[in-house]
Design a protein around this motif. Sequence first.
Motif, PDB file in Angstrom:
ATOM      1  N   CYS A 218      -0.041   0.181  -9.190  1.00 42.65           N
ATOM      2  CA  CYS A 218      -0.207   0.559 -10.598  1.00 42.65           C
ATOM      3  C   CYS A 218       0.570   1.819 -10.923  1.00 42.65           C
ATOM      4  O   CYS A 218       0.738   2.177 -12.083  1.00 42.65           O
TER       5      CYS A 218
ATOM      6  N   GLN B 231      -0.062   5.080 -10.149  1.00 43.90           N
ATOM      7  CA  GLN B 231      -0.730   6.372 -10.347  1.00 43.90           C
ATOM      8  C   GLN B 231      -0.495   7.344  -9.194  1.00 43.90           C
ATOM      9  O   GLN B 231      -0.434   8.552  -9.399  1.00 43.90           O
ATOM     10  N   CYS B 232      -0.423   6.819  -7.951  1.00 46.39           N
ATOM     11  CA  CYS B 232      -0.339   7.704  -6.778  1.00 46.39           C
ATOM     12  C   CYS B 232       1.065   7.650  -6.176  1.00 46.39           C
ATOM     13  O   CYS B 232       1.595   6.574  -5.916  1.00 46.39           O
TER      14      CYS B 232
ATOM     15  N   CYS C 299       1.759   5.554  -2.817  1.00 46.70           N
ATOM     16  CA  CYS C 299       1.746   4.108  -3.010  1.00 46.70           C
ATOM     17  C   CYS C 299       2.963   3.671  -3.815  1.00 46.70           C
ATOM     18  O   CYS C 299       3.697   2.758  -3.436  1.00 46.70           O
TER      19      CYS C 299
ATOM     20  N   THR D  23      -4.755   8.014  -1.417  1.00 50.59           N
ATOM     21  CA  THR D  23      -4.528   7.421  -2.730  1.00 50.59           C
ATOM     22  C   THR D  23      -5.855   7.115  -3.425  1.00 50.59           C
ATOM     23  O   THR D  23      -6.904   7.145  -2.800  1.00 50.59           O
TER      24      THR D  23
ATOM     25  N   CYS E  62      -6.908   4.238  -4.668  1.00 48.06           N
ATOM     26  CA  CYS E  62      -7.553   3.005  -4.223  1.00 48.06           C
ATOM     27  C   CYS E  62      -6.892   2.548  -2.931  1.00 48.06           C
ATOM     28  O   CYS E  62      -5.971   3.179  -2.428  1.00 48.06           O
TER      29      CYS E  62
HETATM   30  S1  SF4 Z   1      -3.139   3.338  -4.434  1.00 43.26           S
HETATM   31 FE1  SF4 Z   1      -4.157   2.166  -6.060  1.00 43.26          FE
HETATM   32  S2  SF4 Z   1      -4.436   3.637  -7.723  1.00 43.26           S
HETATM   33 FE2  SF4 Z   1      -2.892   4.511  -6.366  1.00 43.26          FE
HETATM   34  S3  SF4 Z   1      -0.889   3.831  -7.182  1.00 43.26           S
HETATM   35 FE3  SF4 Z   1      -1.498   2.350  -5.623  1.00 43.26          FE
HETATM   36  S4  SF4 Z   1      -2.539   0.766  -6.814  1.00 43.26           S
HETATM   37 FE4  SF4 Z   1      -2.503   2.561  -8.129  1.00 43.26          FE
END
Ligand code: SF4
Lengths: 206, 429
Positions: free
Chosen positions: B342, B344-345, B348, B394, B396
């Motif tokens: 997604c 956000q982090c 990741c 992260t 998630c």
């Molecule tokens: S670890 Fe989860 S919340 Fe963070 S960027 Fe990846 S998908 Fe998004």
Amino acid sequence: MGRFEGELLVRAEKVAGLYPDPRSAIIPLCHLAQEQDGYVTEEAIAHIAELVGATGAEVQGTASFYDMFKFEPVGEYVIGVCTNISCMLRGGYGLLEAASSTLGVPPGETTPDGMFTLEEVECVAHCDKAPAVQINYRYFGPVDSEGFAELVGQLRSGELDGQIPKHGTLGRVLRDAPPLIPVEEIDAERARQDGEREARAASREV
Amino acid sequence: MRIVGARLEHADSHTLERFLATGGNNALRKALLEMTPEAVAAEVLTANLLGRGGAGFEAGRKWGMLRKAKRRYLVVNGDESEPATFKDHLLVERDPHQLVEGATIAAYAIGASLAVIYLRGEFALGLERVQEAINDAYRIGALGRDIFGSGFSVDIVLQPGAGAYICGEETALLESLEGNRGFPRIKPPYFPAVIGLYGDPTIVNNVETVSNLPWIVENGGEAFKSLGSGRSTGTRLFALSGQVNRPGVYEVEMTKITFRDLIFGEEFGQGLAPSRSLTAFIPGGASSPWFFPEHLDLPLGQDEVAKAGSMLGSGSVIVMDDSSCPVRSAWRIARFFARESCGQCTPCREGGTWIDRIMERIERGNGREEDLDLLLDLCDNISPGVVWPPAQTTICVLGPSIPPAISAAISRFRDDFLLHIKEGRCPHA
Ligand code: SF4
Ligand SMILES: Cc1cc2nc3c(=O)[nH]c(=O)nc-3n(C[C@H](O)[C@H](O)[C@H](O)COP(=O)(O)O)c2cc1C
Ligand code: FES
């Protein structure tokens, strides 16, 4: 085109009333917009924003996160070929290539006649029928190159019309139920039930 | 032994007629008319029903953590998009009434004000079947006001997703359900049972988890617990796919068969193509660490698999034979997570993209020997130590889902990687 009209407006208003917060209807309403126009138009975004009490930018911001929403016209049939692990292990990439040459367009593009958009997609949870294909989110598999060409032929001839609606129409079964129970009524019922629950717990303690 | 899949032997298992002719709603009547909500919850706790969505948390224990508040919600997670996972797809298309019955039982047990079934948007037929089942339930008095004259009322709303794997993560799912982008929420709170939908306490349970509830209510938690062994009770749906003769969804009693049985057994996968041998298999969905031939005799049990260094996860077993390229398989898995991040982090988002690109260049024959260390270093940045269960930097666990395939492939198939690099091409192509 664009704003919801007629029967779709009635449906849109119903959908917006299904949630404690109407913003929860943004995604279902974007699907409805696609059902009407094949993609999510700017006018539809503005109308959805009005219906749920958000700004157009908020609706656009949400919608653009999701792969299923298209913001420009796509083919009448959006064909997804899965190349994820289980399909890859059974020839998914080969099928994608064959699909591309059958349709004459690379993945991500629409045929000049506006009939087909080809997409490479991630696992569509049909892995035991690998390699899997979705046409407007209806499932086929396992599909080989000949099978794919045959499917395209059937789509062109209209043979699959009853089975596969035009792009944008997801579930064709509409909610057929009494209006939602007002939340105040549920709250009162739960308060009473919680009271009974506590009374039972207290009587066990004695 | 069949529980959630009992009705599937009938071609018309999705119809109301078949549902009612095969004991449908008996459990719901029993729960609402003869049991208190606490008694229902107690049976589920006794059953030790482990969540079937991936994390394997006890459903009864989760319900017990529900914060006391005036308004509470039940959300059924039917977003199923983990690569090679296709069991919920089967349940929603083939036994939607069982799902609706189970959701209503859960709503009663936790006192939900509203229940939402969130289904993956790509499940067009599933959306039709579940909506039909909901409509049927209202029509026969099994949903809505004063269900079966019990005094208990609840509504169920069906919500379609729109194509985003991350929305399977429960807090992302709630964001999506609130009309937002599917960004997982920062933890703590660790559980939506504390702060969930619209800030109210919410129970999120998987489709298969919820589909087990009618059987548990009808037969009792003890009966469920007597199946399987240890913490792994009852049966589970295993989705078998990849290079195996008979891929499909098989319901088996937990811990009673091994991976060898599942992949090679006559009633299950029926082995590999002639003259092929197994090189690796993934025991619990694309995010779980890989297993190899020496793991074939492990039983299909949550703790047994965890002890051997992987996870049963979503119950998806992916089979790879010696005609496949392990570099390519690991790359395809990493590419999926990179695409679905997604964003956000940083570890990741950036790490996933880098790993995807490096794996691609190795697979295409443009790799360098230093790339192997670079890959492991990137994995370490996403999930420090690259250990199992993964450490997390992260929001998630999508990010930490990337390293297992890469590190497994490098440690087991290092020679394959080197051959790609030396020959400048994929030796399996
Ligand atoms: S670890 Fe989860 S919340 Fe963070 S960027 Fe990846 S998908 Fe998004
Ligand atoms: C990236 C990611 C994707 C997930 N996808 C799903 C999914 O598709 N379906 C599901 O039930 N759980 C999924 N989960 C797990 C949920 O967060 C949650 O644990 C689960 O729905 C709880 O239900 P259960 O306790 O009944 O298993 C996912 C988790 C993560 C981190
Ligand atoms: S991997 Fe293609 S449908 Fe699952």
